[in-house]
Motif scaffolding. Structure first.
Motif, PDB file in Angstrom:
ATOM      1  N   ALA A 141      22.726 -28.008  46.029  1.00  0.00           N
ATOM      2  CA  ALA A 141      21.665 -27.429  45.246  1.00  0.00           C
ATOM      3  C   ALA A 141      21.976 -27.303  43.789  1.00  0.00           C
ATOM      4  O   ALA A 141      23.233 -27.057  43.485  1.00  0.00           O
ATOM      5  N   LEU A 142      21.114 -27.503  42.801  1.00  0.00           N
ATOM      6  CA  LEU A 142      21.426 -27.619  41.305  1.00  0.00           C
ATOM      7  C   LEU A 142      21.768 -26.334  40.819  1.00  0.00           C
ATOM      8  O   LEU A 142      23.109 -26.295  40.230  1.00  0.00           O
ATOM      9  N   ALA A 143      21.383 -25.242  41.314  1.00  0.00           N
ATOM     10  CA  ALA A 143      21.995 -23.725  40.988  1.00  0.00           C
ATOM     11  C   ALA A 143      23.543 -23.640  41.437  1.00  0.00           C
ATOM     12  O   ALA A 143      24.205 -22.706  41.044  1.00  0.00           O
ATOM     13  N   LYS A 144      23.965 -24.450  42.582  1.00  0.00           N
ATOM     14  CA  LYS A 144      25.123 -24.212  42.990  1.00  0.00           C
ATOM     15  C   LYS A 144      26.097 -25.309  42.525  1.00  0.00           C
ATOM     16  O   LYS A 144      27.200 -25.797  42.940  1.00  0.00           O
ATOM     17  N   SER A 145      25.768 -26.258  41.269  1.00  0.00           N
ATOM     18  CA  SER A 145      26.556 -27.092  40.732  1.00  0.00           C
ATOM     19  C   SER A 145      28.162 -26.819  40.626  1.00  0.00           C
ATOM     20  O   SER A 145      28.849 -27.761  40.790  1.00  0.00           O
ATOM     21  N   PRO A 146      28.285 -25.517  40.064  1.00  0.00           N
ATOM     22  CA  PRO A 146      29.476 -25.282  39.765  1.00  0.00           C
ATOM     23  C   PRO A 146      30.626 -25.264  41.058  1.00  0.00           C
ATOM     24  O   PRO A 146      31.440 -25.754  41.152  1.00  0.00           O
ATOM     25  N   GLU A 147      30.039 -24.515  42.032  1.00  0.00           N
ATOM     26  CA  GLU A 147      30.556 -24.489  43.268  1.00  0.00           C
ATOM     27  C   GLU A 147      30.663 -25.851  44.125  1.00  0.00           C
ATOM     28  O   GLU A 147      31.695 -26.165  44.955  1.00  0.00           O
ATOM     29  N   THR A 148      29.589 -26.635  43.874  1.00  0.00           N
ATOM     30  CA  THR A 148      29.687 -28.055  44.628  1.00  0.00           C
ATOM     31  C   THR A 148      30.828 -28.949  43.853  1.00  0.00           C
ATOM     32  O   THR A 148      31.499 -29.593  44.715  1.00  0.00           O
ATOM     33  N   ARG A 158      41.630 -32.718  43.780  1.00  0.00           N
ATOM     34  CA  ARG A 158      41.323 -32.759  42.321  1.00  0.00           C
ATOM     35  C   ARG A 158      40.828 -31.441  41.591  1.00  0.00           C
ATOM     36  O   ARG A 158      39.782 -31.477  40.887  1.00  0.00           O
ATOM     37  N   GLU A 159      41.525 -30.447  42.004  1.00  0.00           N
ATOM     38  CA  GLU A 159      40.726 -29.039  41.648  1.00  0.00           C
ATOM     39  C   GLU A 159      40.781 -28.765  39.939  1.00  0.00           C
ATOM     40  O   GLU A 159      39.747 -28.411  39.471  1.00  0.00           O
ATOM     41  N   THR A 160      41.862 -29.616  39.358  1.00  0.00           N
ATOM     42  CA  THR A 160      41.732 -29.177  37.978  1.00  0.00           C
ATOM     43  C   THR A 160      40.763 -30.087  37.452  1.00  0.00           C
ATOM     44  O   THR A 160      39.668 -29.583  36.618  1.00  0.00           O
ATOM     45  N   ARG A 161      40.539 -31.312  37.663  1.00  0.00           N
ATOM     46  CA  ARG A 161      39.367 -32.091  37.080  1.00  0.00           C
ATOM     47  C   ARG A 161      37.993 -31.482  37.496  1.00  0.00           C
ATOM     48  O   ARG A 161      36.964 -31.289  36.494  1.00  0.00           O
ATOM     49  N   ALA A 162      37.862 -31.186  38.731  1.00  0.00           N
ATOM     50  CA  ALA A 162      36.480 -30.241  39.226  1.00  0.00           C
ATOM     51  C   ALA A 162      36.425 -29.160  38.326  1.00  0.00           C
ATOM     52  O   ALA A 162      35.216 -28.687  38.211  1.00  0.00           O
ATOM     53  N   GLY A 163      37.323 -28.368  38.225  1.00  0.00           N
ATOM     54  CA  GLY A 163      37.109 -26.995  37.475  1.00  0.00           C
ATOM     55  C   GLY A 163      36.594 -27.425  36.155  1.00  0.00           C
ATOM     56  O   GLY A 163      35.917 -26.447  35.540  1.00  0.00           O
ATOM     57  N   GLU A 164      37.217 -28.405  35.410  1.00  0.00           N
ATOM     58  CA  GLU A 164      36.756 -28.716  34.158  1.00  0.00           C
ATOM     59  C   GLU A 164      35.267 -29.120  34.014  1.00  0.00           C
ATOM     60  O   GLU A 164      34.524 -28.433  33.256  1.00  0.00           O
ATOM     61  N   LEU A 165      34.710 -29.867  35.113  1.00  0.00           N
ATOM     62  CA  LEU A 165      33.299 -30.181  35.119  1.00  0.00           C
ATOM     63  C   LEU A 165      32.469 -28.890  35.645  1.00  0.00           C
ATOM     64  O   LEU A 165      31.421 -28.618  35.343  1.00  0.00           O
ATOM     65  N   ALA A 166      33.029 -28.197  36.397  1.00  0.00           N
ATOM     66  CA  ALA A 166      32.284 -26.730  36.940  1.00  0.00           C
ATOM     67  C   ALA A 166      32.211 -26.076  35.806  1.00  0.00           C
ATOM     68  O   ALA A 166      31.129 -25.227  35.696  1.00  0.00           O
ATOM     69  N   THR A 167      33.145 -25.786  34.951  1.00  0.00           N
ATOM     70  CA  THR A 167      32.874 -24.809  33.603  1.00  0.00           C
ATOM     71  C   THR A 167      31.789 -25.303  32.814  1.00  0.00           C
ATOM     72  O   THR A 167      30.762 -24.423  32.379  1.00  0.00           O
ATOM     73  N   TYR A 168      31.757 -26.480  32.603  1.00  0.00           N
ATOM     74  CA  TYR A 168      30.604 -27.268  31.951  1.00  0.00           C
ATOM     75  C   TYR A 168      28.926 -26.888  32.628  1.00  0.00           C
ATOM     76  O   TYR A 168      28.307 -26.384  32.059  1.00  0.00           O
ATOM     77  N   ALA A 169      29.200 -26.922  33.848  1.00  0.00           N
ATOM     78  CA  ALA A 169      27.865 -26.710  34.746  1.00  0.00           C
ATOM     79  C   ALA A 169      27.571 -25.279  34.545  1.00  0.00           C
ATOM     80  O   ALA A 169      26.232 -25.099  34.594  1.00  0.00           O
ATOM     81  N   ASP A 170      28.524 -24.607  34.719  1.00  0.00           N
ATOM     82  CA  ASP A 170      28.155 -23.054  34.643  1.00  0.00           C
ATOM     83  C   ASP A 170      27.506 -22.690  33.397  1.00  0.00           C
ATOM     84  O   ASP A 170      26.522 -21.969  33.258  1.00  0.00           O
ATOM     85  N   ASP A 171      28.151 -23.383  32.350  1.00  0.00           N
ATOM     86  CA  ASP A 171      27.568 -23.128  30.886  1.00  0.00           C
ATOM     87  C   ASP A 171      26.223 -23.457  30.911  1.00  0.00           C
ATOM     88  O   ASP A 171      25.338 -22.857  30.086  1.00  0.00           O
ATOM     89  N   ALA A 172      25.824 -24.688  31.199  1.00  0.00           N
ATOM     90  CA  ALA A 172      24.717 -25.361  31.129  1.00  0.00           C
ATOM     91  C   ALA A 172      23.564 -24.640  31.965  1.00  0.00           C
ATOM     92  O   ALA A 172      22.450 -24.321  31.432  1.00  0.00           O
ATOM     93  N   LEU A 173      23.778 -24.293  33.093  1.00  0.00           N
ATOM     94  CA  LEU A 173      22.953 -23.553  33.656  1.00  0.00           C
ATOM     95  C   LEU A 173      22.761 -22.037  33.322  1.00  0.00           C
ATOM     96  O   LEU A 173      21.606 -21.695  33.193  1.00  0.00           O
ATOM     97  N   THR A 174      23.732 -21.262  32.761  1.00  0.00           N
ATOM     98  CA  THR A 174      23.502 -20.145  32.270  1.00  0.00           C
ATOM     99  C   THR A 174      22.741 -20.029  31.135  1.00  0.00           C
ATOM    100  O   THR A 174      22.005 -19.141  30.752  1.00  0.00           O
ATOM    101  N   SER A 175      23.029 -20.955  30.066  1.00  0.00           N
ATOM    102  CA  SER A 175      22.361 -21.064  28.862  1.00  0.00           C
ATOM    103  C   SER A 175      21.017 -21.414  29.005  1.00  0.00           C
ATOM    104  O   SER A 175      20.044 -20.824  28.335  1.00  0.00           O
ATOM    105  N   VAL A 176      20.660 -22.315  29.681  1.00  0.00           N
ATOM    106  CA  VAL A 176      19.268 -22.595  30.001  1.00  0.00           C
ATOM    107  C   VAL A 176      18.323 -21.402  30.547  1.00  0.00           C
ATOM    108  O   VAL A 176      17.360 -21.242  30.180  1.00  0.00           O
ATOM    109  N   ALA A 177      19.175 -20.930  31.456  1.00  0.00           N
ATOM    110  CA  ALA A 177      18.320 -19.857  32.208  1.00  0.00           C
ATOM    111  C   ALA A 177      18.344 -18.697  31.084  1.00  0.00           C
ATOM    112  O   ALA A 177      17.204 -17.788  31.248  1.00  0.00           O
ATOM    113  N   ALA A 178      19.182 -18.410  30.315  1.00  0.00           N
ATOM    114  CA  ALA A 178      19.193 -17.473  29.364  1.00  0.00           C
ATOM    115  C   ALA A 178      17.813 -17.627  28.388  1.00  0.00           C
ATOM    116  O   ALA A 178      17.009 -16.953  27.943  1.00  0.00           O
ATOM    117  N   GLY A 179      17.528 -18.918  28.031  1.00  0.00           N
ATOM    118  CA  GLY A 179      16.557 -19.513  27.148  1.00  0.00           C
ATOM    119  C   GLY A 179      15.060 -19.087  27.845  1.00  0.00           C
ATOM    120  O   GLY A 179      14.151 -18.672  27.431  1.00  0.00           O
TER     121      GLY A 179
END
Length: 343
Positions: A141-148, A158-179
């Motif tokens: 699910a798109l809303a669960k991208s960071p968890e995915t 590959r937790e470190t690499r995935a965590g870096e991508l998840a941080t971006y995903a969380d920021d993208a979802l949060t910023s768009v939702a706020a807008g």
């Protein structure tokens, strides 16, 4: 090396060869407890969303594609994966892979990402039983991208690499939702999502295919049903959407001069927006984390200046981080001319 040291080294090597790789138990999104390698070496995606996820998290583990990248898509992928073999898809619409293809890939793990229900769980159990290869399901699910991303990182070690991508995903979802939250309900457009060269395939609200529309607060004019469906021009004319969004540039070009579409307000007023689609669709095809950059694009297309920012710079950042590709201006121009919203 002293004789004793040589003997110990030999014993260690023999034990390593004789013992199976370390394993761990992974509880997947369907609640299945699956014993998987602690550090997989070859991962086979069961469908296109899984192919994207494995590629962005661990490209070196990707055993192959469900569909071979086209010549237009290859420049937007890491060189080392462009010519990996295509094995077809095990899961989802139009499954084409067979067990022989799975075994030929020699995977030590199969991953499926997307919708999770009893049908997909049963398929995973069946393929796992027939091949002996562990098979896990992860919610896409798109809303669960960071968890995915984090769940896949855990599965692939590959937790470190995935965590870096998840941080971006969380920021993208949060910023768009706020807008979107700042946009009055009455200012949110009614949108038709067009798929295919004729634009007559779509999906209703709630489908994984159109989660991007939901995420930016657009009102999907297609209602009812659960998956992709064919509709008639008469239905679309009756809906008379404020905007038409597509991932098919052929359709976007055709609609402008097609008399079938000329009666629709969005077409008459020039609000047909074609999202970039290389190496993966920005809104769909497949519905995976490739949609994160698409959210920013779609918000700009539908709301204009209410979502300021440098889309070109953000696109370069996303492609470097997720796809491992540095976009020069010429390559960026290949992506964005069809993008509809101002840069």
């Amino acid at each position: 090396m002293a004789p004793v040291a040589r003997a110990l080294a030999l014993v260690t090597a023999l034990l390593a060869a004789a013992c199976p790789a370390a394993a761990k138990v992974f509880t997947d999104a369907a609640g299945r407890r699956v014993e998987i390698p602690d550090a997989p070496k070859r991962v086979l995606p069961a469908g296109p969303p899984a192919a994207v996820l494995v590629y962005v998290v661990a490209p070196d583990l990707l055993a192959g594609w469900t569909r071979a990248p086209s010549a237009d898509e290859k420049p937007f992928l890491r060189p080392e994966v462009r010519d990996l073999p295509a094995y077809g898809r095990l899961a989802g619409r139009g499954g084409t892979a067979n067990l022989e293809a799975v075994l030929a890939a020699k995977p030590d793990l199969i991953v499926d990402v997307g919708s999770v229900d009893k049908t997909y769980a049963a398929l995973a159990d069946r393929v796992q039983a027939q091949t002996g290869v562990p098979y896990i399901l992860i919610d896409g699910a798109l809303a669960k991208s960071p968890e995915t991303l984090r769940r896949l990182g855990l599965a692939l070690n590959r937790e470190t690499r995935a965590g870096e991508l998840a941080t971006y995903a969380d920021d993208a979802l949060t910023s768009v939702a706020a807008g979107v939250a700042r946009i009055p309900t009455e200012a949110r457009p009614r949108v038709y999502y067009a798929r295919g060269p004729d634009g007559l395939e779509t999906a209703p609200k709630g489908s994984i295919t159109v989660e991007s529309l939901d995420a930016v607060g657009a009102v999907n004019v297609a209602e009812g049903g659960t998956g992709l469906a064919r509709v008639s021009p008469e239905q679309i004319l009756g809906w008379n959407p404020d905007a038409v969004v597509t991932i098919d540039q052929r359709f976007a070009t055709r609609a402008k001069s097609d008399p079938v579409w000329s009666g629709i307000k969005a077409v008459r007023e020039g609000r047909v927006y074609a999202a970039p689609a290389a190496p993966f669709g920005w809104l769909d095809a497949p519905p995976a984390v490739n949609r994160l950059i698409g959210l920013r694009w779609l918000a700009r297309a539908l709301y204009g200046g209410a979502f300021p920012g440098d889309l070109r710079a953000e696109t370069k950042r996303f492609y470097a981080l997720f796809y491992g590709v540095a976009l020069d201006d010429a390559r960026l121009d290949d992506l964005l001319p069809a993008a509809g919203p101002p840069r």
